[in-house]
Design a protein around this motif. Sequence first.
Motif, PDB file in Angstrom:
ATOM      1  N   HIS A 283       0.582  -0.664  -0.444  1.00 53.72           N
ATOM      2  CA  HIS A 283       0.106   0.150  -0.004  1.00 53.72           C
ATOM      3  C   HIS A 283       0.893   1.091   0.201  1.00 53.72           C
ATOM      4  O   HIS A 283       1.443   1.321   0.755  1.00 53.72           O
ATOM      5  CB  HIS A 283      -0.272   0.204   0.927  1.00 53.72           C
ATOM      6  CG  HIS A 283      -1.734  -1.275   1.422  1.00 53.72           C
ATOM      7  ND1 HIS A 283      -3.553  -1.339   1.146  1.00 53.72           N
ATOM      8  CD2 HIS A 283      -1.456  -2.400   1.714  1.00 53.72           C
ATOM      9  CE1 HIS A 283      -3.475  -2.490   1.153  1.00 53.72           C
ATOM     10  NE2 HIS A 283      -2.582  -2.904   1.858  1.00 53.72           N
ATOM     11  N   HIS A 284       0.600   2.296  -0.780  1.00 55.24           N
ATOM     12  CA  HIS A 284       1.751   3.329  -0.988  1.00 55.24           C
ATOM     13  C   HIS A 284       0.673   3.834  -2.118  1.00 55.24           C
ATOM     14  O   HIS A 284       0.120   3.953  -3.041  1.00 55.24           O
ATOM     15  CB  HIS A 284       2.256   2.939  -1.947  1.00 55.24           C
ATOM     16  CG  HIS A 284       3.653   3.472  -1.910  1.00 55.24           C
ATOM     17  ND1 HIS A 284       4.200   4.792  -2.511  1.00 55.24           N
ATOM     18  CD2 HIS A 284       4.684   3.974  -1.044  1.00 55.24           C
ATOM     19  CE1 HIS A 284       5.224   5.633  -2.248  1.00 55.24           C
ATOM     20  NE2 HIS A 284       5.423   5.257  -0.792  1.00 55.24           N
TER      21      HIS A 284
ATOM     22  N   THR B 239       1.556   3.573  -9.357  1.00 58.92           N
ATOM     23  CA  THR B 239       1.838   2.360  -9.537  1.00 58.92           C
ATOM     24  C   THR B 239       3.364   2.425  -9.529  1.00 58.92           C
ATOM     25  O   THR B 239       3.945   3.212  -9.123  1.00 58.92           O
ATOM     26  CB  THR B 239       1.995   2.056 -11.063  1.00 58.92           C
ATOM     27  OG1 THR B 239       3.083   4.179 -11.744  1.00 58.92           O
ATOM     28  CG2 THR B 239       0.605   3.090 -12.235  1.00 58.92           C
ATOM     29  N   PRO B 240       3.558   1.128  -9.204  1.00 57.40           N
ATOM     30  CA  PRO B 240       5.308   0.996  -8.738  1.00 57.40           C
ATOM     31  C   PRO B 240       6.349   1.133  -9.782  1.00 57.40           C
ATOM     32  O   PRO B 240       5.983   1.517 -11.110  1.00 57.40           O
ATOM     33  CB  PRO B 240       5.019  -0.699  -8.615  1.00 57.40           C
ATOM     34  CG  PRO B 240       3.658  -0.766  -9.534  1.00 57.40           C
ATOM     35  CD  PRO B 240       2.873  -0.229  -9.068  1.00 57.40           C
ATOM     36  N   PRO B 241       7.274   1.427  -9.711  1.00 58.51           N
ATOM     37  CA  PRO B 241       8.561   1.360 -10.698  1.00 58.51           C
ATOM     38  C   PRO B 241       8.493  -0.018 -11.325  1.00 58.51           C
ATOM     39  O   PRO B 241       8.403  -0.920 -11.419  1.00 58.51           O
ATOM     40  CB  PRO B 241       9.836   1.803  -9.885  1.00 58.51           C
ATOM     41  CG  PRO B 241       9.155   1.980  -8.271  1.00 58.51           C
ATOM     42  CD  PRO B 241       7.581   1.381  -8.042  1.00 58.51           C
ATOM     43  N   ASN B 242       8.661   0.499 -12.503  1.00 58.85           N
ATOM     44  CA  ASN B 242       8.600  -0.212 -13.739  1.00 58.85           C
ATOM     45  C   ASN B 242      10.024  -1.844 -13.371  1.00 58.85           C
ATOM     46  O   ASN B 242      11.089  -1.548 -12.891  1.00 58.85           O
ATOM     47  CB  ASN B 242       8.790  -0.267 -14.848  1.00 58.85           C
ATOM     48  CG  ASN B 242       8.867  -0.822 -16.232  1.00 58.85           C
ATOM     49  OD1 ASN B 242       7.983  -2.073 -16.223  1.00 58.85           O
ATOM     50  ND2 ASN B 242      10.237  -1.209 -16.794  1.00 58.85           N
ATOM     51  N   GLY B 243       9.048  -3.000 -13.586  1.00 55.13           N
ATOM     52  CA  GLY B 243       9.984  -3.739 -12.838  1.00 55.13           C
ATOM     53  C   GLY B 243       9.749  -4.175 -11.174  1.00 55.13           C
ATOM     54  O   GLY B 243      10.660  -5.707 -10.765  1.00 55.13           O
ATOM     55  N   LEU B 244       9.609  -3.396 -10.645  1.00 58.66           N
ATOM     56  CA  LEU B 244       9.726  -4.067  -8.752  1.00 58.66           C
ATOM     57  C   LEU B 244       8.956  -5.060  -8.607  1.00 58.66           C
ATOM     58  O   LEU B 244       9.640  -6.053  -7.935  1.00 58.66           O
ATOM     59  CB  LEU B 244       9.173  -2.848  -8.024  1.00 58.66           C
ATOM     60  CG  LEU B 244       9.225  -2.832  -7.017  1.00 58.66           C
ATOM     61  CD1 LEU B 244      10.487  -2.980  -6.341  1.00 58.66           C
ATOM     62  CD2 LEU B 244       8.749  -1.101  -5.829  1.00 58.66           C
TER      63      LEU B 244
ATOM     64  N   TRP C  19       0.145  -4.430  -6.106  1.00 60.15           N
ATOM     65  CA  TRP C  19       0.690  -3.045  -5.825  1.00 60.15           C
ATOM     66  C   TRP C  19      -0.976  -2.714  -5.549  1.00 60.15           C
ATOM     67  O   TRP C  19      -1.837  -2.462  -6.255  1.00 60.15           O
ATOM     68  CB  TRP C  19       1.221  -2.011  -6.252  1.00 60.15           C
ATOM     69  CG  TRP C  19       1.662  -0.951  -6.708  1.00 60.15           C
ATOM     70  CD1 TRP C  19       0.502   0.076  -6.573  1.00 60.15           C
ATOM     71  CD2 TRP C  19       2.141   0.114  -5.699  1.00 60.15           C
ATOM     72  NE1 TRP C  19       1.527   1.441  -6.435  1.00 60.15           N
ATOM     73  CE2 TRP C  19       2.641   1.079  -5.873  1.00 60.15           C
ATOM     74  CE3 TRP C  19       3.869  -0.669  -4.950  1.00 60.15           C
ATOM     75  CZ2 TRP C  19       3.360   1.408  -5.231  1.00 60.15           C
ATOM     76  CZ3 TRP C  19       4.961  -0.349  -5.129  1.00 60.15           C
ATOM     77  CH2 TRP C  19       4.599   1.217  -4.597  1.00 60.15           C
ATOM     78  N   HIS C  20      -1.068  -1.370  -4.353  1.00 54.14           N
ATOM     79  CA  HIS C  20      -2.369  -1.288  -3.663  1.00 54.14           C
ATOM     80  C   HIS C  20      -2.087   0.660  -3.294  1.00 54.14           C
ATOM     81  O   HIS C  20      -1.821   0.927  -2.707  1.00 54.14           O
ATOM     82  CB  HIS C  20      -3.023  -1.593  -2.865  1.00 54.14           C
ATOM     83  CG  HIS C  20      -3.642  -3.291  -2.719  1.00 54.14           C
ATOM     84  ND1 HIS C  20      -4.408  -3.504  -2.881  1.00 54.14           N
ATOM     85  CD2 HIS C  20      -2.541  -4.177  -1.990  1.00 54.14           C
ATOM     86  CE1 HIS C  20      -4.429  -5.097  -3.117  1.00 54.14           C
ATOM     87  NE2 HIS C  20      -3.107  -5.291  -2.679  1.00 54.14           N
TER      88      HIS C  20
ATOM     89  N   GLY D 223       8.298   4.683   3.373  1.00 50.90           N
ATOM     90  CA  GLY D 223       7.653   3.616   2.869  1.00 50.90           C
ATOM     91  C   GLY D 223       6.680   3.535   2.782  1.00 50.90           C
ATOM     92  O   GLY D 223       5.677   4.312   3.373  1.00 50.90           O
ATOM     93  N   PRO D 224       6.497   1.708   2.083  1.00 53.87           N
ATOM     94  CA  PRO D 224       4.703   1.936   2.045  1.00 53.87           C
ATOM     95  C   PRO D 224       4.905   0.695   3.515  1.00 53.87           C
ATOM     96  O   PRO D 224       5.626   0.136   3.773  1.00 53.87           O
ATOM     97  CB  PRO D 224       5.052   0.710   0.670  1.00 53.87           C
ATOM     98  CG  PRO D 224       6.566  -0.109   0.639  1.00 53.87           C
ATOM     99  CD  PRO D 224       7.373   1.027   0.902  1.00 53.87           C
ATOM    100  N   LEU D 225       2.873   0.447   3.955  1.00 53.00           N
ATOM    101  CA  LEU D 225       2.730  -0.103   4.573  1.00 53.00           C
ATOM    102  C   LEU D 225       3.052  -1.553   3.464  1.00 53.00           C
ATOM    103  O   LEU D 225       2.066  -1.523   2.711  1.00 53.00           O
ATOM    104  CB  LEU D 225       1.247  -0.307   4.987  1.00 53.00           C
ATOM    105  CG  LEU D 225       1.305   1.501   5.300  1.00 53.00           C
ATOM    106  CD1 LEU D 225      -0.534   1.850   5.805  1.00 53.00           C
ATOM    107  CD2 LEU D 225       2.152   1.513   6.803  1.00 53.00           C
TER     108      LEU D 225
END
Length: 328
Positions: free
Chosen positions: A7-8, A12-17, A40-41, A63-65
């Motif tokens: 959760h962030h 969208t997350p970085p490409n390839g993460l 990814w939420h 950082g994310p949860l």
Amino acid sequence: MPIIDIHHPRQTPPNGLLASLCAAVTELLEIPKDHCWAMWHPVAQGNYWRPGWQDVPANDLAGPLVRIRCKSSYSEAQAKALIQLVSNELARGLECPSDSNFIVLDRVEAGQLLARGNIWPGNEKGAVPITLTPVAFVRNDRADLSDDFWGDVVSELELNTSVVPSHSLEGLEGFSHAEVVFSFHRVAGKPLSLNLRSPRGLAHLPPIGVLSQRVKDRPNWLGVSRCEILARNGTSLTVRGLDAIDGSPVLDIKPWMDAFGPRQKTIEPSWVSEVMQDYYGVARPSGEGVGTSRSLGMLRRFFGTLPFRWPAYSKEDVEILLRTPHIL
């Protein structure tokens, strides 16, 4: 399994993460590459309150949860290693401090998971948790984790009389040797690397599996050793040559009987004599040549890192070198 929910505020997350995260997790747990999922939420503005996310530029977000779900069959060491790996991978991919990540791990018990059409019974790969309670503890002067010079180490094995009766050692003095099962308690629970490795890290020796050598960093962190019985005194057994450090929990003690030894001629690789040549050596306590045996072992291991194979010098040559300071 595992399932990783992230959760962030980023949409969208970085490409390839996510792909790299799952690849790292499956490698760590040594499971098939398609047995890990990551989702990814994105959390919309106004739908959260978290310091580090409030009124912060996108590049400075904390950082994310993260919530990880995995099977209860994974050990505590694997669970800790999994949490640390996920944190490191996300910190690297999101360019955020690893200490700003918040991660919780939930264990799924038997009967609570449907995967590939089947309810998980909880006995995957025969993984059944085992609880062991020490029957004794090692008391000696050896605190360091170095490999060699156990030959003159004298230890007291003090019974844990809350687990076994005080007369449990009676009769053991009639045997010359005992077999002791103990825990490598100083390293137990730490993340493990079960990749192929050369014995003692010596590059000129062949890489082999963890079950083909007697390293302390191994699944379950158990040591098995044979030692000489010197005396029994009530609830204490005095032994010599036990390669366990002070405080080691002893899980079992058995008398050594020749009938339980190998019934055929034993065979071992040639490298064994190299790594074991000082294992049961005796360090000299005082006088000329103090520390010579220990230094000799260190010198042997140094030569082992060089392109040529030990012995490049004979043992006698090295003894002369060690006793002649102006040469070294």
